[in-house]
Design an enzyme around this catalytic site. Structure first.
Site, PDB file in Angstrom:
ATOM      1  N   HIS A 101       0.836  -1.205   0.000  1.00 59.29           N
ATOM      2  CA  HIS A 101       0.000   0.000   0.000  1.00 59.29           C
ATOM      3  C   HIS A 101       0.868   1.252   0.000  1.00 59.29           C
ATOM      4  O   HIS A 101       1.853   1.322   0.736  1.00 59.29           O
ATOM      5  CB  HIS A 101      -0.904   0.030   1.236  1.00 59.29           C
ATOM      6  CG  HIS A 101      -1.981  -1.003   1.226  1.00 59.29           C
ATOM      7  ND1 HIS A 101      -3.138  -0.870   0.491  1.00 59.29           N
ATOM      8  CD2 HIS A 101      -2.067  -2.208   1.852  1.00 59.29           C
ATOM      9  CE1 HIS A 101      -3.907  -1.941   0.677  1.00 59.29           C
ATOM     10  NE2 HIS A 101      -3.266  -2.768   1.495  1.00 59.29           N
ATOM     11  N   PRO A 102       0.506   2.246  -0.800  1.00 61.89           N
ATOM     12  CA  PRO A 102       1.238   3.516  -0.753  1.00 61.89           C
ATOM     13  C   PRO A 102       0.821   4.320   0.474  1.00 61.89           C
ATOM     14  O   PRO A 102      -0.254   4.106   1.034  1.00 61.89           O
ATOM     15  CB  PRO A 102       0.780   4.212  -2.033  1.00 61.89           C
ATOM     16  CG  PRO A 102      -0.618   3.696  -2.251  1.00 61.89           C
ATOM     17  CD  PRO A 102      -0.606   2.268  -1.764  1.00 61.89           C
ATOM     18  N   GLU A 118      -9.354   4.908  -4.342  1.00 60.66           N
ATOM     19  CA  GLU A 118      -9.686   4.808  -2.912  1.00 60.66           C
ATOM     20  C   GLU A 118      -9.303   6.072  -2.148  1.00 60.66           C
ATOM     21  O   GLU A 118      -9.940   6.428  -1.170  1.00 60.66           O
ATOM     22  CB  GLU A 118      -8.986   3.585  -2.312  1.00 60.66           C
ATOM     23  CG  GLU A 118      -9.568   2.262  -2.777  1.00 60.66           C
ATOM     24  CD  GLU A 118      -8.592   1.099  -2.657  1.00 60.66           C
ATOM     25  OE1 GLU A 118      -8.959  -0.021  -3.066  1.00 60.66           O
ATOM     26  OE2 GLU A 118      -7.463   1.306  -2.172  1.00 60.66           O
ATOM     27  N   PHE A 149       1.191   3.675   7.533  1.00 63.66           N
ATOM     28  CA  PHE A 149      -0.110   3.901   8.173  1.00 63.66           C
ATOM     29  C   PHE A 149      -1.199   3.412   7.237  1.00 63.66           C
ATOM     30  O   PHE A 149      -1.294   3.839   6.092  1.00 63.66           O
ATOM     31  CB  PHE A 149      -0.307   5.382   8.475  1.00 63.66           C
ATOM     32  CG  PHE A 149      -1.695   5.729   8.952  1.00 63.66           C
ATOM     33  CD1 PHE A 149      -2.138   5.313  10.198  1.00 63.66           C
ATOM     34  CD2 PHE A 149      -2.563   6.453   8.142  1.00 63.66           C
ATOM     35  CE1 PHE A 149      -3.422   5.616  10.637  1.00 63.66           C
ATOM     36  CE2 PHE A 149      -3.843   6.771   8.577  1.00 63.66           C
ATOM     37  CZ  PHE A 149      -4.264   6.346   9.829  1.00 63.66           C
ATOM     38  N   ILE A 151      -5.232   2.693   6.468  1.00 57.98           N
ATOM     39  CA  ILE A 151      -6.617   3.027   6.788  1.00 57.98           C
ATOM     40  C   ILE A 151      -7.446   2.862   5.520  1.00 57.98           C
ATOM     41  O   ILE A 151      -6.955   3.123   4.418  1.00 57.98           O
ATOM     42  CB  ILE A 151      -6.720   4.476   7.330  1.00 57.98           C
ATOM     43  CG1 ILE A 151      -8.140   4.762   7.838  1.00 57.98           C
ATOM     44  CG2 ILE A 151      -6.306   5.498   6.289  1.00 57.98           C
ATOM     45  CD1 ILE A 151      -8.262   6.086   8.601  1.00 57.98           C
ATOM     46  N   ALA A 153      -9.337   4.323   3.205  1.00 57.76           N
ATOM     47  CA  ALA A 153      -9.500   5.756   2.927  1.00 57.76           C
ATOM     48  C   ALA A 153     -10.715   6.073   2.071  1.00 57.76           C
ATOM     49  O   ALA A 153     -11.051   7.246   1.901  1.00 57.76           O
ATOM     50  CB  ALA A 153      -8.244   6.278   2.238  1.00 57.76           C
TER      51      ALA A 153
END
Length: 370
Positions: A101-102, A118, A149, A151, A153
């Protein structure tokens, strides 16, 4: 000519009596729908490990999904994905998925189209100052926890995500690891829905390279968090357990040595149940014979112990006591042993109860985990 006219009349009569071959007829449309459904099912059968990896960056997850398919529908796939992610993928697999994930707000060319979509609301609601703050806190978070991090989004604004990042930064590593894993599952479910709705195979998201300074931190998180999925030592369970119908017992534990920041290996653990019908367990009568031993085990190098009770779908309501032989683990410590009594209430029989111990020679903490 007379023969041809007769032949033509026969053909036209057959078409009128059997309209299924006429384009535009109901039967013809039904046939098109059936053909489309068959093509979709065939496409699902052809989904490869890379297709599943586009939904979740864990190789183990992708291979398990490919082996478990084909799936009858999206709901079937989501249920399988949750089981695989939470029960079969270990912490190394979690970290591998996180690395795909970026960071929120990243503008790298390697960011996949799905990630861009997203994060679209976050990007559309950000300002230069918010973006700078996001980058700063993303860096602080990764330095502390060792991974990006994470989440879900989708539909969330940039200020909302920044606020959540700041709040979660204060979490303990074990707690944050579990939160990140659940956020990853939310993202995976969204991507599964995309995969099932697309008419073409999905393009896998390329893994995002991790910086060398974070490797040591990621390794520390992997060690501390390995309690979530590991191979425990054999345990001694009293009684004859029923045939397994779940992947884990309803009551589990792990032990973390917070003085060293590593799992506590070699700690003896007992699980008991209160079986007396006369009264509930009392603070003033701790040695009452109403306690029955369910099982005992010892923690392994990952801080996890073997099954303390049978693997089953439910646990009886009532009082339970889990005891840790801390005196044997640290002979010079302040606590000779630690016992934790907790209650499984009516209506919670199908819940899972994870009761970990965070221990040091002169303090301990316990909580209900997941």
């Amino acid at each position: 000519m007379k023969f041809l006219n007769s032949k033509l009349r026969k053909v036209m009569t057959n078409e009128l009596l059997n309209p299924t071959q006429l384009p535009g007829s109901a039967s013809h449309l039904s046939s098109d729908r059936l053909r489309g459904r068959r093509e979709m099912e065939e496409r699902r059968r052809r989904w490869s490990v890379d297709d599943w990896r586009s939904c979740c960056g864990s190789t183990r997850f992708a291979m398990e999904m490919a082996a478990a398919g084909p799936f009858s529908d999206l709901d079937h796939a989501v249920r399988a994905a949750r089981h695989i992610w939470l029960n079969l993928v270990d912490v190394n697999g979690w970290l591998e998925a996180f690395a795909a994930h970026p960071a929120i707000g990243s503008t790298s060319p390697s960011v996949s189209q799905w990630s861009k979509e997203e994060q679209s609301k976050a990007m559309s609601t950000t300002t230069d100052s918010t973006m700078m703050e996001l980058k700063e806190w993303n860096h602080k978070y990764k330095e502390k926890f060792g991974f990006v991090f994470l989440i879900c989004a989708s539909g969330r604004s940039s200020p909302e995500i920044l606020s959540e990042l700041k709040n979660r930064y204060n979490n303990r590593p074990i707690v944050e690891l579990e939160i990140a894993a659940h956020e990853n599952m939310k993202i995976t479910e969204l991507r599964l829905a995309r995969l099932f709705s697309t008419t073409q195979k999905a393009t896998p998201s390329p893994p995002i390279a991790t910086a060398d300074p974070s490797a040591k931190s990621a390794e520390r998180i992997g060690i501390i968090g390995a309690h979530i999925k590991s191979t425990p030592k054999p345990s001694k369970i009293t009684g004859t357990p029923p045939a397994p119908s779940s992947s884990r017992p309803p009551i589990t534990t792990h032990v973390l040595d917070v003085s060293t920041g590593s799992p506590a290996s070699g700690m003896e653990i007992h699980l008991e149940k209160w079986i007396s019908n006369s009264a509930p367990p009392s603070f003033t009568d701790r040695d009452h014979p109403g306690w029955k031993l369910l099982g005992s085990s010892e923690t392994n190098s990952d801080g996890r112990c073997g099954h303390l009770m049978a693997v089953q779908e439910y646990v009886e309501s009532g009082f339970y006591r889990i005891s840790f032989n801390t005196g044997k683990y640290v002979a010079s410590g302040f606590y000779p042993f630690v016992s934790v009594v907790f209650e499984v209430k009516e209506g919670q029989e199908r819940d899972h109860f994870h009761v970990p111990l965070l221990h040091s020679p002169f303090s301990f903490t316990t909580y209900r985990g997941s």
